[in-house]
Design a protein around this motif. Structure first.
Motif: not given
Length: 99
Positions: A11-22, A54-69
């Motif tokens: 299972i491939k996950v595309l993870l989008i998060e602007d906070d490096k620790d998270i 071609k990820p199976h799921v995308i996990v993204t933060d909502i609150m990010m600089p443009a573009p937001d989630g």
């Protein structure tokens, strides 16, 4: 039990998060559970990366600089190649209006 473990590894996950620790915490957690993770620290490349890997799921933060989630979600839903990929939102927002 071994079969479900083998299934997760694919299972491939595309993870989008602007906070490096998270980003690192979620990435490590997913990888320890057998997922293949492609991390992005911004959403600018979300569409091109999703088309490429071609990820199976995308996990993204909502609150990010443009573009937001939300904008990332709209962009992915507007593209035939990514419109059916499930999206999971990460957020620190807890108010009912935010949901």
């Amino acid at each position: 039990m071994k079969e479900s473990s083998n299934r997760k590894k694919k299972i491939k996950v595309l993870l989008i998060e602007d906070d490096k620790d998270i980003l690192e915490t979620v990435r490590i957690t997913l990888e320890r559970n057998g997922f293949i993770v492609r991390p992005l620290s911004h959403g600018r490349d979300a569409l091109s990366t999703a088309i490429k890997i071609k990820p199976h799921v995308i996990v993204t933060d909502i609150m990010m600089p443009a573009p937001d989630g939300f904008e990332i979600c709209r962009t992915l839903r507007a593209c035939d190649e990514t419109k059916n990929i499930p999206i999971i939102f990460l957020s620190a927002r807890t108010q009912p209006l935010d949901v």
